[in-house]
Design a protein around this motif. Structure first.
Motif, short mmCIF file in Angstrom:
data_model
loop_
_atom_site.label_atom_id
_atom_site.label_comp_id
_atom_site.label_asym_id
_atom_site.label_seq_id
_atom_site.Cartn_x
_atom_site.Cartn_y
_atom_site.Cartn_z
N ARG A 1 -3.95 8.10 -11.65
CA ARG A 1 -4.13 8.87 -10.42
C ARG A 1 -3.33 8.24 -9.28
NH1 ARG A 1 -8.56 11.61 -8.60
NH2 ARG A 1 -8.53 12.56 -10.67
N GLU A 2 -3.38 6.92 -9.17
CA GLU A 2 -2.65 6.25 -8.09
C GLU A 2 -1.15 6.43 -8.25
OE1 GLU A 2 -2.62 2.00 -5.70
OE2 GLU A 2 -3.22 2.01 -7.81
N ASP A 3 -0.65 6.34 -9.47
CA ASP A 3 0.79 6.51 -9.68
C ASP A 3 1.23 7.94 -9.37
OD1 ASP A 3 0.99 3.88 -10.36
OD2 ASP A 3 1.45 4.21 -12.49
N PRO B 1 -6.89 8.60 -0.29
CA PRO B 1 -8.09 8.56 -1.12
C PRO B 1 -7.79 8.93 -2.57
CG PRO B 1 -8.47 9.79 0.92
CD PRO B 1 -7.01 9.55 0.83
N ILE B 2 -8.30 8.14 -3.48
CA ILE B 2 -8.10 8.40 -4.90
C ILE B 2 -9.03 9.50 -5.39
CG2 ILE B 2 -8.21 7.40 -7.22
CD1 ILE B 2 -5.88 6.38 -5.59
N GLU B 3 -10.24 9.56 -4.81
CA GLU B 3 -11.23 10.55 -5.22
C GLU B 3 -11.47 11.57 -4.10
OE1 GLU B 3 -12.38 10.86 -8.21
OE2 GLU B 3 -11.37 9.03 -8.91
N PRO C 1 0.83 -1.21 0.00
CA PRO C 1 0.00 0.00 0.00
C PRO C 1 0.86 1.26 0.00
CG PRO C 1 -0.76 -1.56 1.66
CD PRO C 1 0.57 -2.06 1.17
N ILE C 2 0.26 2.39 -0.39
CA ILE C 2 1.01 3.64 -0.52
C ILE C 2 1.58 4.10 0.81
CG2 ILE C 2 0.88 6.04 -1.32
CD1 ILE C 2 -1.39 5.23 -3.17
N GLY C 3 0.98 3.68 1.92
CA GLY C 3 1.51 4.06 3.22
C GLY C 3 2.94 3.60 3.46
N SER D 1 -6.07 6.46 8.89
CA SER D 1 -5.81 7.90 8.79
C SER D 1 -5.60 8.31 7.34
CB SER D 1 -4.56 8.27 9.61
OG SER D 1 -4.73 7.92 10.96
N SER D 2 -6.36 9.30 6.94
CA SER D 2 -6.19 9.85 5.59
C SER D 2 -5.00 10.80 5.59
CB SER D 2 -7.46 10.58 5.15
OG SER D 2 -7.27 11.15 3.87
N MET D 3 -4.01 10.48 4.79
CA MET D 3 -2.79 11.29 4.74
C MET D 3 -2.82 12.28 3.58
SD MET D 3 -1.78 9.51 7.22
CE MET D 3 -0.18 10.18 7.65
#
Length: 399
Positions: A130-132, A387-389, A86-88, A162-164
Motif C-alpha cells: 500500500r505504501e509503495d 494515511p495508509i488506511e 517520508p512520502i511528503g 496536513s493530509s494530502m
C-alpha cells in the motif's frame, strides 16, 4: 408579518420530477428579458467543450504505460526509498522519470488546454505494498501537478500536519458509520460535482463487484446550454451562495458564487469556472445543512438541479479499472459515480490527490483565492501526511 425563508424541498439525490415542477412553478416569476451577466460569453468554444457522444467508441484519453515506462517507475520507486524520507518529500527531483516525464507533461497540456482529462493505465497494484502504491502515485502525479493540495489540516503539538491523500471507500459498515456526511464513504451514488483545487486525481486500488462507474461531463458544455436556454440561471450561479461552515463558530457560513468568469486579458485566455458540491447545500446523511444559516432559494435549487441533469445528459462513462489513475481538470469538468456493490475481498477503493501545476495553472478567480491558499499555500514536505488506511476527512463527517 415577516415571512421566514425556508429551505426548498431538495435533497442530495436529484429528483427529475421535482425539478420539472419547480421549473414550471418558477416560470411565471421569471423575467424573460433577463440576459447573461455583463461580459459573460454567449458561447464557449474549444476542446474543453464536448459531449460523451462525441467520442463514439474511441478512447483517446487512455494512456497505457509500456514495459520500459513501468520499469522506469520501478527504478524511481527504488531511488526514492533509498533516501529513507517520508512520502511528503516525493517530487520530480526525488522520483526521477527522465523519459516518461515527457509524455506526462504532454498529458498535463491535455488537462489544461485539451479535453480536460486522461487515464493512466497499466500499473499492477498487486505487485506493490500500500505504501509503495502511494509513493508511485505521488511520484507520477508530481509530473502532472508538482504542488499537492491539503485535503485536511490540523495542528499537532504546535506543528501543522496536513493530509494530502484521501481514501474513497465505503465505511458504512465500520465503527465510524454514524459520522459519515459524504457519499464518498458509502456505496451510494455521487451526483455530479467538483472537488476543490485545480486538478483532481483518483487511483483505483480495487473495483467493486458491481457498479461504481466513473462519469465525467464538460462544465463548459453545460454552460453553453444554460447560456442559450436559461441565461437567468447563469446569473443565479454567478451570484453569492451561502456555503455551510458545518459548525464553524467563527464562520458559520461563507458566501461566494458557484460560477466565475475570467475575461481574456494579456496572455490569459477567457475561462469560465464552476465550483460546487451539491451536498453543501442539501446536506447528506449524518451531516445535514445547518439550520442557523441562510437557506438556499428556490432559484438556486433549480440551478443545482439544472447543473446535474445537464451534466448527466452530456456525460461520458469511463471504464475505470484496477490500477488506473484518472486525472481531471477540476475547473472545467464535473465528475460523478454510480452506486456500487462490494463483497469481501473485492471492495471498491480509490485514493485521491488534489494537484496544481504552476506552469499551466489557470488564473484563480478572486472569490476562490482564500480557499486555494488553504489548499496550496506554502505546503512543506515536512507537514505532509499520507494515511495508509481510510478515514473520514474534516468537513465530510460529523465530529
Amino acid at each position: 408579518m415577516t415571512l421566514v425563508q425556508k429551505q426548498p424541498d431538495i435533497t442530495y439525490h436529484p429528483d427529475f420530477e421535482k425539478y420539472q415542477l419547480r421549473t414550471e412553478r418558477l416560470k411565471a416569476q421569471r423575467n424573460s428579458n433577463i440576459g447573461l451577466p455583463t461580459a459573460f460569453p454567449s458561447k464557449l468554444s474549444g476542446p474543453l467543450v464536448w459531449e460523451g457522444s462525441d467520442f463514439g467508441e474511441k478512447t483517446p484519453w487512455d494512456f497505457t504505460l509500456s514495459k520500459p515506462q513501468l520499469e522506469e517507475i520501478d527504478s524511481a520507486l527504488a531511488k526514492f526509498k533509498e533516501l529513507n524520507k517520508p512520502i511528503g518529500f516525493v517530487s520530480k527531483e526525488t522520483f526521477p522519470l527522465p523519459n516518461l516525464s515527457h509524455d506526462l507533461r504532454k498529458q498535463a497540456q491535455v488537462l489544461a488546454n485539451g479535453r480536460g482529462f486522461f487515464v493512466l493505465r497499466g500499473l499492477d497494484v498487486d505487485r506493490y505494498s500500500r505504501e509503495d502504491n502511494i509513493i508511485i502515485y505521488a511520484g507520477v502525479s508530481s509530473y502532472i501537478g508538482s504542488v499537492r493540495g491539503r485535503q485536511d489540516s490540523k495542528k499537532i503539538d504546535g506543528e501543522r500536519k496536513s493530509s494530502m491523500l484521501n481514501h474513497i471507500k465505503d465505511l458504512s459498515q465500520t465503527s465510524v458509520a454514524g459520522n459519515i456526511g459524504a457519499p464518498a464513504y458509502t456505496t451510494d451514488k455521487q451526483v455530479f460535482h467538483t472537488d476543490a483545487g485545480d486538478i483532481v486525481s483518483l487511483f483505483c486500488l480495487n473495483t467493486a463487484v458491481q457498479g461504481g462507474a466513473s462519469k465525467l461531463a464538460s462544465s463548459w458544455r453545460v454552460y453553453n446550454e444554460l447560456a442559450k436556454t436559461r441565461p437567468d440561471l447563469i446569473r443565479t450561479l454567478s451570484e453569492d451562495w451561502a456555503f455551510d461552515g458545518y459548525g464553524n463558530v467563527e464562520k458559520p457560513y461563507t458566501t461566494r458564487p458557484l460560477l466565475h468568469h475570467t475575461p481574456a486579458h494579456g496572455n490569459v485566455p477567457e475561462h469560465v469556472i464552476i465550483q460546487y458540491a451539491r451536498r453543501g447545500f442539501t446536506g447528506f446523511l449524518h451531516l445535514p445543512r445547518s439550520k442557523d444559516i441562510p437557506p438556499i432559494t428556490e432559484a438556486q435549487a433549480e440551478a443545482l438541479d439544472a447543473l446535474h441533469f445537464l451534466a448527466e445528459k452530456f456525460s461520458l462513462t469511463l471504464d475505470f479499472q484496477k490500477g488506473d489513475i484518472q486525472y481531471v481538470n477540476n475547473l472545467s469538468l464535473f465528475h460523478a459515480r454510480d452506486g456500487f456493490v462490494d463483497a469481501p475481498g473485492q471492495e471498491r477503493h480509490l485514493i485521491r490527490l488534489w494537484l496544481r501545476d504552476p506552469e499551466l495553472a489557470w488564473e484563480t478567480p478572486e472569490p476562490l483565492k482564500e480557499r486555494w491558499d488553504e489548499l496550496y499555500g506554502d505546503v512543506t514536505a515536512e507537514e505532509q501526511v499520507f494515511p495508509i488506511e481510510p478515514r473520514i476527512r474534516g468537513g465530510a463527517g460529523r465530529t
